[in-house]
Motif scaffolding. Structure first.
Motif, PDB file in Angstrom:
ATOM      1  N   ASN A   1     -62.991   2.841  -8.379  1.00  0.00           N
ATOM      2  CA  ASN A   1     -63.244   1.412  -8.598  1.00  0.00           C
ATOM      3  C   ASN A   1     -62.987   1.076 -10.066  1.00  0.00           C
ATOM      4  O   ASN A   1     -63.885   1.159 -10.895  1.00  0.00           O
ATOM      5  N   LYS A   2     -61.747   0.696 -10.346  1.00  0.00           N
ATOM      6  CA  LYS A   2     -61.316   0.406 -11.732  1.00  0.00           C
ATOM      7  C   LYS A   2     -62.144  -0.710 -12.376  1.00  0.00           C
ATOM      8  O   LYS A   2     -62.225  -0.813 -13.592  1.00  0.00           O
ATOM      9  N   SER A   3     -62.726  -1.575 -11.531  1.00  0.00           N
ATOM     10  CA  SER A   3     -63.438  -2.733 -12.092  1.00  0.00           C
ATOM     11  C   SER A   3     -64.955  -2.527 -12.118  1.00  0.00           C
ATOM     12  O   SER A   3     -65.720  -3.494 -12.140  1.00  0.00           O
ATOM     13  N   CYS A   4     -65.403  -1.261 -12.127  1.00  0.00           N
ATOM     14  CA  CYS A   4     -66.842  -0.976 -12.170  1.00  0.00           C
ATOM     15  C   CYS A   4     -67.358  -1.224 -13.591  1.00  0.00           C
ATOM     16  O   CYS A   4     -67.252  -0.363 -14.466  1.00  0.00           O
ATOM     17  N   SER A   5     -67.933  -2.402 -13.804  1.00  0.00           N
ATOM     18  CA  SER A   5     -68.323  -2.794 -15.171  1.00  0.00           C
ATOM     19  C   SER A   5     -69.396  -1.868 -15.737  1.00  0.00           C
ATOM     20  O   SER A   5     -69.417  -1.577 -16.924  1.00  0.00           O
TER      21      SER A   5
END
Length: 199
Positions: free
Chosen positions: A110-114
């Protein structure tokens, strides 16, 4: 699905913060874990209960079990939460390399896992490499849609430390606009950045 419901029921009991309820929930979860030792939602719930009881080593053991289980896309959320919780425990214990590995594992799926970007930023900040910290916080800020005052503050702080004063002021403006009751960013970062820009 019956088991998923039981796990949710245990979370509901733990959310009361009443230790007799937490213990009862842990009892049910341990039974489920004995029947199905590789059940990630159950192991994560167990770790959550142990964290509530301030029994970090026990929580860590459950999360390490998750680490050994092959990733299942239908339980992606539970895997991610477990890895991030274990990463937090490692950060608290000063084991930054182990924490970083777990964050990278989250980002692989999940590249967008903040939260993973934020944890990586926090590790860089602790190692005083503010430029790298800022780059990681930039991503966390982006994937939070610039809607977290805490991440905004950390990003502005690391811009300030990296002598990127204009960007620091820009982020401060965005945080103050979105969170008018978050005044410390004005005094602790914005004013310092402005002073630093003056010839």
């Amino acid at each position: 699905h019956c088991q998923r419901f039981q796990v949710l029921e245990c979370y509901a009991r733990m959310s009361t913060r009443d230790m007799t309820q937490v213990d009862a929930a842990l009892g049910s979860l341990l039974e489920m874990a004995n029947q199905d030792p590789d059940n990630v939602p159950v192991l994560l719930a167990l770790a959550t209960g142990y964290m509530q009881r301030k029994e970090t080593p026990k929580a860590r053991n459950q999360l390490k079990r998750v680490q050994k289980i092959a990733f299942k896309p239908n339980e992606a959320e539970e895997f991610e939460k477990a890895w991030l919780l274990l990463s937090d425990i490692h950060i608290q214990g000063g084991k930054f390399d182990l924490a970083q590995d777990l964050c990278h594992k989250c980002l692989k799926y999940n590249k967008s896992c903040s939260k993973a970007w934020e944890s990586l930023g926090s590790i860089m900040e602790r190692e005083q490499s503010y430029k790298d910290a800022a780059e990681h916080y930039e991503k966390a800020w982006k994937f939070e849609n610039q809607s977290s005052a805490v991440v905004g503050y950390k990003l502005a702080f690391n811009y300030l430390k990296a002598k990127r004063f204009v960007e620091a002021i820009d982020v401060c403006h965005k945080v103050i606009k979105a969170f008018p009751d978050y005044p410390k960013i004005r005094k602790e970062i914005m004013e310092k950045a402005r002073m630093s820009l003056k010839p």
